[in-house]
Design an enzyme around this catalytic site. Sequence first.
Site, short mmCIF file in Angstrom:
data_model
loop_
_atom_site.label_atom_id
_atom_site.label_comp_id
_atom_site.label_asym_id
_atom_site.label_seq_id
_atom_site.Cartn_x
_atom_site.Cartn_y
_atom_site.Cartn_z
N ASP A 92 0.82 -1.21 0.00
CA ASP A 92 0.00 0.00 0.00
C ASP A 92 0.86 1.26 0.00
O ASP A 92 1.98 1.27 0.51
CB ASP A 92 -0.91 -0.02 1.24
CG ASP A 92 -2.06 0.95 1.13
OD1 ASP A 92 -2.38 1.38 0.00
OD2 ASP A 92 -2.66 1.29 2.17
N ASN A 136 -11.08 -2.20 -5.22
CA ASN A 136 -10.29 -1.33 -6.12
C ASN A 136 -10.97 -1.12 -7.48
O ASN A 136 -10.64 -0.17 -8.19
CB ASN A 136 -8.87 -1.87 -6.32
CG ASN A 136 -7.98 -1.75 -5.11
OD1 ASN A 136 -7.09 -2.58 -4.87
ND2 ASN A 136 -8.18 -0.72 -4.29
#
Length: 247
Positions: free
Chosen positions: A21, A69
């Site tokens: 991330d 996502n």
Amino acid sequence: MDYKSQIDTTKLPLHVAVIMDGNGRWAKQQGEQRIFGHHNGVSSVRETAEAAAELGIKYLTLYAFSTENWNRPKDEVDALMELLVHTIGNETPTLIKNGIKLDCIGNIDSLPKSCIRELNEAKEKTAHCDRMTMVLALSYSSKWEIIQAVKSIAEEVKSGAIDVDAIDEKLISSKLCTAKMPDPELMIRTSGEHRISNFLLWQLSYAEFYFTEKLWPDFRREDFYEAIYKYQNRERRFGKTSEQLAQ
Ligand code: IPE
Ligand code: IPE
Ligand code: MG
């Protein structure tokens, strides 16, 4: 500190999972578009995979694209899919050189055709590699995976193939995408976020969590070694007491 030399290679986790991330924030810090960060995250993947394979870790699962996502702006999703196609193709020789087999988990059918093709090709080309398996979690979310498992078990009960009493931990694990792998002992998340984001909820139930402020494109071998070293210095009690473990 040189973490690598302090790692006890007889006590390695079999399976390490990583939430990669911070790509977008990394790009923003450089005054660039988010996709620039995704591109720069590829070298972190390479370094982490090589470091893990060299140490002797057997499974490395990388969260590369979540079910959630898909809700990002279309431009970013398209660019990520394109990056995925190119990277898989380009990195296959490196995987082979390092003895790394490629596998993937998630709703693979939901990916663009070109992605599925590259994945299948890379899986075939690396099928003989046996040093480590690198698992890409793509269009993956744990709740999606658990729903698939529950549906499959419900069908078997309905058809009379199994009895309700036969439903146990082992059966549920066998219905998950990770059926053939041990559960991760260690989960690393970069970028300073302290959450699991729908990743391997069942499989991480007793994993050690390691969080680092480093953004994914800055994550290097040394950072991976540090995570392994810190993991090895924790006491995993599994509900027991320290005294019991000492016996
Ligand atoms: C991780 O980086 C990569 C993916 C989720 C695909 P992000 O894109 O989430 O970057 P941040 O967290 O917004 O900085
Ligand atoms: C988790 O990161 C998913 C991946 C790394 C692929 P996100 O950036 O999507 O997660 P949130 O939105 O911070 O929870
Ligand atoms: Mg993020």
